[in-house]
Design a protein around this motif. Structure first.
Motif, PDB file in Angstrom:
ATOM      1  N   LEU A   1       0.958  -1.262  -0.251  1.00  0.00           N
ATOM      2  CA  LEU A   1       0.108   0.121  -0.055  1.00  0.00           C
ATOM      3  C   LEU A   1       0.731   1.125   0.144  1.00  0.00           C
ATOM      4  N   SER A   2       0.613   2.119  -1.007  1.00  0.00           N
ATOM      5  CA  SER A   2       1.235   3.275  -1.123  1.00  0.00           C
ATOM      6  C   SER A   2       0.635   4.593  -0.477  1.00  0.00           C
ATOM      7  N   GLY A   3       1.423   5.536  -0.437  1.00  0.00           N
ATOM      8  CA  GLY A   3       0.811   6.979   0.189  1.00  0.00           C
ATOM      9  C   GLY A   3       0.704   6.794   1.900  1.00  0.00           C
ATOM     10  N   GLU A   4       0.226   7.850   2.350  1.00  0.00           N
ATOM     11  CA  GLU A   4       0.022   7.870   3.734  1.00  0.00           C
ATOM     12  C   GLU A   4      -0.785   6.958   4.360  1.00  0.00           C
ATOM     13  N   GLY A   5      -0.001   6.241   5.432  1.00  0.00           N
ATOM     14  CA  GLY A   5      -0.729   5.177   6.083  1.00  0.00           C
ATOM     15  C   GLY A   5      -0.500   3.908   5.406  1.00  0.00           C
ATOM     16  N   GLY A   6       0.483   3.941   4.567  1.00  0.00           N
ATOM     17  CA  GLY A   6       0.663   2.537   3.516  1.00  0.00           C
ATOM     18  C   GLY A   6       1.817   1.913   4.281  1.00  0.00           C
ATOM     19  N   GLY A   7       2.110   0.957   3.630  1.00  0.00           N
ATOM     20  CA  GLY A   7       3.080  -0.061   4.165  1.00  0.00           C
ATOM     21  C   GLY A   7       2.851  -1.530   3.388  1.00  0.00           C
ATOM     22  N   ASP A   8       3.582  -2.492   3.908  1.00  0.00           N
ATOM     23  CA  ASP A   8       3.488  -3.881   3.317  1.00  0.00           C
ATOM     24  C   ASP A   8       3.294  -4.658   4.275  1.00  0.00           C
ATOM     25  N   TRP A   9       2.188  -5.627   3.966  1.00  0.00           N
ATOM     26  CA  TRP A   9       1.557  -6.556   4.738  1.00  0.00           C
ATOM     27  C   TRP A   9       1.310  -8.044   4.123  1.00  0.00           C
ATOM     28  N   ALA A  10       1.831  -9.032   4.647  1.00  0.00           N
ATOM     29  CA  ALA A  10       1.582 -10.258   4.142  1.00  0.00           C
ATOM     30  C   ALA A  10       0.499 -10.968   5.125  1.00  0.00           C
ATOM     31  N   VAL A  11      -0.749 -11.508   4.180  1.00  0.00           N
ATOM     32  CA  VAL A  11      -1.699 -12.286   4.955  1.00  0.00           C
ATOM     33  C   VAL A  11      -1.613 -13.362   4.451  1.00  0.00           C
ATOM     34  N   THR A  12      -1.369 -14.392   5.477  1.00  0.00           N
ATOM     35  CA  THR A  12      -1.557 -15.954   5.101  1.00  0.00           C
ATOM     36  C   THR A  12      -2.443 -16.618   5.590  1.00  0.00           C
ATOM     37  N   VAL A  13      -3.126 -17.437   4.504  1.00  0.00           N
ATOM     38  CA  VAL A  13      -4.432 -18.256   4.803  1.00  0.00           C
ATOM     39  C   VAL A  13      -3.920 -19.561   4.859  1.00  0.00           C
ATOM     40  N   ALA A  14      -3.799 -20.437   6.025  1.00  0.00           N
ATOM     41  CA  ALA A  14      -3.807 -21.862   5.720  1.00  0.00           C
ATOM     42  C   ALA A  14      -4.302 -22.544   6.963  1.00  0.00           C
ATOM     43  N   ASP A  15      -4.780 -23.742   6.769  1.00  0.00           N
ATOM     44  CA  ASP A  15      -5.222 -24.680   7.849  1.00  0.00           C
ATOM     45  C   ASP A  15      -6.261 -23.936   8.667  1.00  0.00           C
ATOM     46  N   GLY A  16      -7.149 -23.475   7.920  1.00  0.00           N
ATOM     47  CA  GLY A  16      -8.457 -22.733   8.582  1.00  0.00           C
ATOM     48  C   GLY A  16      -8.020 -21.740   9.415  1.00  0.00           C
ATOM     49  N   ALA A  17      -6.815 -20.797   9.117  1.00  0.00           N
ATOM     50  CA  ALA A  17      -6.411 -19.809  10.168  1.00  0.00           C
ATOM     51  C   ALA A  17      -6.128 -18.658   9.378  1.00  0.00           C
ATOM     52  N   CYS A  18      -5.930 -17.455   9.912  1.00  0.00           N
ATOM     53  CA  CYS A  18      -5.395 -16.366   8.989  1.00  0.00           C
ATOM     54  C   CYS A  18      -4.301 -15.778  10.297  1.00  0.00           C
ATOM     55  N   THR A  19      -3.204 -15.472   9.364  1.00  0.00           N
ATOM     56  CA  THR A  19      -2.091 -14.728  10.112  1.00  0.00           C
ATOM     57  C   THR A  19      -1.516 -13.734   9.377  1.00  0.00           C
ATOM     58  N   VAL A  20      -1.260 -12.545   9.988  1.00  0.00           N
ATOM     59  CA  VAL A  20      -1.011 -11.109   9.241  1.00  0.00           C
ATOM     60  C   VAL A  20       0.537 -10.827   9.770  1.00  0.00           C
ATOM     61  N   ALA A  21       1.222 -10.369   9.076  1.00  0.00           N
ATOM     62  CA  ALA A  21       2.756 -10.017   9.304  1.00  0.00           C
ATOM     63  C   ALA A  21       3.054  -8.802   8.402  1.00  0.00           C
ATOM     64  N   GLU A  22       3.464  -7.738   9.186  1.00  0.00           N
ATOM     65  CA  GLU A  22       3.744  -6.521   8.527  1.00  0.00           C
ATOM     66  C   GLU A  22       5.364  -6.932   7.652  1.00  0.00           C
ATOM     67  N   GLY A  23       5.526  -6.463   6.495  1.00  0.00           N
ATOM     68  CA  GLY A  23       6.516  -6.728   5.665  1.00  0.00           C
ATOM     69  C   GLY A  23       6.236  -7.377   4.588  1.00  0.00           C
ATOM     70  N   LYS A  24       6.994  -8.038   3.776  1.00  0.00           N
ATOM     71  CA  LYS A  24       7.066  -8.511   2.542  1.00  0.00           C
ATOM     72  C   LYS A  24       7.121 -10.247   2.701  1.00  0.00           C
ATOM     73  N   ALA A  25       6.433 -10.824   1.935  1.00  0.00           N
ATOM     74  CA  ALA A  25       6.431 -12.414   2.091  1.00  0.00           C
ATOM     75  C   ALA A  25       7.428 -12.966   0.787  1.00  0.00           C
ATOM     76  N   ASP A  26       7.984 -14.011   1.188  1.00  0.00           N
ATOM     77  CA  ASP A  26       9.003 -14.423   0.214  1.00  0.00           C
ATOM     78  C   ASP A  26       8.500 -14.771  -1.051  1.00  0.00           C
ATOM     79  N   LYS A  27       7.433 -15.444  -1.048  1.00  0.00           N
ATOM     80  CA  LYS A  27       6.844 -16.081  -2.374  1.00  0.00           C
ATOM     81  C   LYS A  27       5.229 -15.811  -2.155  1.00  0.00           C
ATOM     82  N   PRO A  28       4.653 -14.790  -2.211  1.00  0.00           N
ATOM     83  CA  PRO A  28       3.272 -14.558  -2.341  1.00  0.00           C
ATOM     84  C   PRO A  28       2.482 -15.295  -3.282  1.00  0.00           C
ATOM     85  N   SER A  29       1.057 -15.808  -3.292  1.00  0.00           N
ATOM     86  CA  SER A  29       0.446 -16.367  -4.115  1.00  0.00           C
ATOM     87  C   SER A  29       0.122 -15.214  -4.977  1.00  0.00           C
ATOM     88  N   VAL A  30      -0.400 -14.105  -4.459  1.00  0.00           N
ATOM     89  CA  VAL A  30      -0.683 -13.068  -5.125  1.00  0.00           C
ATOM     90  C   VAL A  30      -0.175 -11.678  -4.565  1.00  0.00           C
TER      91      VAL A  30
END
Length: 105
Positions: A30-59
């Motif tokens: 996300l660019s601009g004011e309030g922006g940043g990078d977040w990786a949202v992972t969905v696996a095994d019926g759960a969701c985790t969020v980490a600030e920063g960039k994922a190594d190999k995102p699906s999208v």
């Protein structure tokens, strides 16, 4: 509400029953004011969020932070934003479309 606050709330808003056996990582840049990078992972019926960039995102989803906030609040429709060039996607476009149904508003 800010983009950071939305990402903080994503694990609680996650609808596990909609995910099924989905295993994917959504990279939000996300660019601009309030922006940043977040990786949202969905696996095994759960969701985790980490600030920063994922190594190999699906999208990867690139957009302005203010448009992301508008989209999550329902003020901006994702398909309209995409058609207007406000969202740039890399990777599995079907996953990008699915992300909307994985989270309660």
């Amino acid at each position: 509400m800010t983009a950071a606050e939305i990402f903080d709330q994503m694990p609680e808003a996650f609808l596990a029953e909609k995910a099924g056996d989905l295993r994917a990582t959504f990279q939000f840049n996300l660019s601009g004011e309030g922006g940043g990078d977040w990786a949202v992972t969905v696996a095994d019926g759960a969701c985790t969020v980490a600030e920063g960039k994922a190594d190999k995102p699906s999208v990867s989803i690139d957009m302005a932070a203010d448009d992301f906030v508008k989209m999550t609040s329902g003020e901006l429709q994702p398909i309209v934003a995409f058609m207007q060039g406000k969202i740039k996607l890399q990777g599995d476009m079907n996953l990008a479309i699915k992300v909307q149904e994985l989270f309660a508003r």
